[in-house]
Design an enzyme around this catalytic site. Structure first.
Site, PDB file in Angstrom:
ATOM      1  N   ARG A  14       0.829  -1.207   0.000  1.00 41.38           N
ATOM      2  CA  ARG A  14       0.000   0.000   0.000  1.00 41.38           C
ATOM      3  C   ARG A  14       0.864   1.259   0.000  1.00 41.38           C
ATOM      4  O   ARG A  14       0.938   1.980  -0.982  1.00 41.38           O
ATOM      5  CB  ARG A  14      -0.943  -0.009   1.206  1.00 41.38           C
ATOM      6  CG  ARG A  14      -2.081   1.016   1.129  1.00 41.38           C
ATOM      7  CD  ARG A  14      -1.696   2.423   1.540  1.00 41.38           C
ATOM      8  NE  ARG A  14      -1.230   2.523   2.920  1.00 41.38           N
ATOM      9  CZ  ARG A  14      -0.770   3.638   3.460  1.00 41.38           C
ATOM     10  NH1 ARG A  14      -0.699   4.751   2.744  1.00 41.38           N
ATOM     11  NH2 ARG A  14      -0.322   3.641   4.708  1.00 41.38           N
ATOM     12  N   ASP A  15       1.529   1.522   1.098  1.00 39.03           N
ATOM     13  CA  ASP A  15       2.305   2.751   1.244  1.00 39.03           C
ATOM     14  C   ASP A  15       3.430   2.815   0.220  1.00 39.03           C
ATOM     15  O   ASP A  15       3.764   3.892  -0.288  1.00 39.03           O
ATOM     16  CB  ASP A  15       2.866   2.817   2.668  1.00 39.03           C
ATOM     17  CG  ASP A  15       3.297   4.218   3.065  1.00 39.03           C
ATOM     18  OD1 ASP A  15       3.261   5.123   2.216  1.00 39.03           O
ATOM     19  OD2 ASP A  15       3.682   4.409   4.224  1.00 39.03           O
ATOM     20  N   HIS A 208       4.627   3.945  13.063  1.00 33.80           N
ATOM     21  CA  HIS A 208       4.854   4.025  11.618  1.00 33.80           C
ATOM     22  C   HIS A 208       5.886   5.139  11.422  1.00 33.80           C
ATOM     23  O   HIS A 208       5.545   6.326  11.419  1.00 33.80           O
ATOM     24  CB  HIS A 208       3.548   4.347  10.884  1.00 33.80           C
ATOM     25  CG  HIS A 208       3.680   4.405   9.396  1.00 33.80           C
ATOM     26  ND1 HIS A 208       3.200   3.419   8.560  1.00 33.80           N
ATOM     27  CD2 HIS A 208       4.265   5.325   8.583  1.00 33.80           C
ATOM     28  CE1 HIS A 208       3.462   3.741   7.305  1.00 33.80           C
ATOM     29  NE2 HIS A 208       4.105   4.898   7.296  1.00 33.80           N
ATOM     30  N   HIS A 210       9.473   6.829   9.571  1.00 36.25           N
ATOM     31  CA  HIS A 210      10.169   6.944   8.295  1.00 36.25           C
ATOM     32  C   HIS A 210      11.671   7.171   8.494  1.00 36.25           C
ATOM     33  O   HIS A 210      12.109   7.614   9.562  1.00 36.25           O
ATOM     34  CB  HIS A 210       9.571   8.085   7.470  1.00 36.25           C
ATOM     35  CG  HIS A 210       8.223   7.763   6.904  1.00 36.25           C
ATOM     36  ND1 HIS A 210       7.559   8.588   6.025  1.00 36.25           N
ATOM     37  CD2 HIS A 210       7.407   6.693   7.089  1.00 36.25           C
ATOM     38  CE1 HIS A 210       6.403   8.040   5.690  1.00 36.25           C
ATOM     39  NE2 HIS A 210       6.287   6.899   6.329  1.00 36.25           N
ATOM     40  N   CYS A 241       8.485   8.319   0.985  1.00 35.41           N
ATOM     41  CA  CYS A 241       9.095   9.645   0.897  1.00 35.41           C
ATOM     42  C   CYS A 241       9.402   9.969  -0.567  1.00 35.41           C
ATOM     43  O   CYS A 241      10.561  10.082  -0.965  1.00 35.41           O
ATOM     44  CB  CYS A 241      10.364   9.700   1.735  1.00 35.41           C
ATOM     45  SG  CYS A 241      11.010  11.361   1.980  1.00 35.41           S
ATOM     46  N   ASN A 250      10.095   4.793   3.922  1.00 36.74           N
ATOM     47  CA  ASN A 250       9.691   3.903   4.995  1.00 36.74           C
ATOM     48  C   ASN A 250      10.887   3.195   5.608  1.00 36.74           C
ATOM     49  O   ASN A 250      11.914   2.984   4.959  1.00 36.74           O
ATOM     50  CB  ASN A 250       8.716   2.850   4.455  1.00 36.74           C
ATOM     51  CG  ASN A 250       7.320   3.395   4.275  1.00 36.74           C
ATOM     52  OD1 ASN A 250       6.705   3.859   5.212  1.00 36.74           O
ATOM     53  ND2 ASN A 250       6.813   3.346   3.047  1.00 36.74           N
TER      54      ASN A 250
END
Length: 307
Positions: A14-15, A208, A210, A241, A250
């Protein structure tokens, strides 16, 4: 003494995929999810239920949910921004809804066209929908921009914690914190997650975080120090990012798993199989830049994992 086990939630499908311009085929996504599962991942965010015109990369999420549900003991998760998305996700058969709620008003309006207060109302409506349709489905909130916002700048920590209280009062099963723009540092992470746990108890959820400025693993360790046991990560650091060229967005799943296993904290993940899963990712996105120091250096001689 070995540490208590942690849960790694893989968010790459997803991300990661929403942050790249190309679209991975559904068949390649299924192969990637299967490879992650074989490696031991037991929670995977397979996509997002948003309009296909906004994120065509994720238009096949319902199909991926149906595929992933065939994998025994896998928690199949999808992001939903509103009631419409939640309805579609429940119809598809997800086990967990992930709802993004921004602590920054500027980011919330830009991303969801709602203020944080309006998103609390949206979460309340999503919970009511879930209760009516299938109360076995969990509702997880990730408070985005919890550590700072590129649009707004500083985000007050007391406002983040107050928002978490409101979301739990609205019926959320758990509420975690997201470092959306990679602005967090370990001291801040310890402070905010400690305050979150004191405010909402065992409903405090995932970290979560980064790696935009190279502090991803340090921040995960800081969160672990204050009792966080669920961590989002992305294979190869994919996505997270897109506006920081050359930087991993991530946290890299492989590096995070290596850190915990080397510490004696079991993840349930087989590192060689996890590293092999990178091949399935790159088969679907050939030439896409991915990251990971563990993959580059290899496992140390004599390495004995906790799992």
């Amino acid at each position: 003494m070995p540490g208590a086990a942690v849960r790694i939630s893989e968010v790459g499908p997803r991300d990661g995929l929403q942050s790249v311009a190309r679209t991975m085929s559904t068949a390649h996504k299924c192969s990637w999810i299967d490879a992650l599962y074989r490696a031991g991942l037991r929670e995977i965010e397979v996509g997002s239920f948003v309009p296909a015109r906004l994120l065509p990369q994720l238009a096949d999420t319902a199909e991926l949910v149906r595929h992933a549900r065939r994998l025994e003991a896998l928690c199949v998760m999808a992001l939903v921004p509103n009631q419409h998305g939640a309805q579609a996700a429940i119809d598809a058969g997800v086990h967990k809804l992930s709802v993004p709620v921004s602590a920054s008003t500027a980011h919330s309006l830009a991303n969801l066209r709602k203020t944080p207060a309006q998103m609390v109302d949206e979460v309340r409506a999503i919970v009511a929908l879930r209760d009516a349709r299938d109360d076995r489905v969990a509702v997880e909130i990730g408070i985005s921009t919890a550590f700072g916002c590129t649009l707004q700048g500083t985000v007050r920590e007391d406002e983040v914690i107050d928002l978490a209280r409101q979301l739990v009062a609205a019926g959320a099963d758990e509420c975690g914190l997201s470092d959306t723009t990679g602005m967090a540092n370990p001291a801040q992470v310890r402070r905010l997650f400690d305050a979150l746990r004191k405010a909402i108890g065992d409903r405090a959820g995932a970290a979560h975080l980064h790696n935009t400025r190279g502090l991803g693993l340090a921040n995960c360790l800081a969160a672990h120090d204050v009792g966080v046991h669920t961590f989002d990560a992305s294979l190869g650091g994919l996505g997270g990012c897109p506006y920081a060229p050359g930087a991993s967005g991530n946290v890299v799943t492989e590096d995070l798993v290596f850190m915990f296993e080397a510490m004696g904290v079991p993840t349930g993940i087989d590192l060689p199989l996890l590293l092999a899963a990178r091949e399935a990712l790159l088969a679907g996105l050939p030439g896409e830049p991915i990251y990971g120091m563990t993959a580059e250096a290899g496992l140390p001689a004599g390495f004995a994992p906790a799992s």
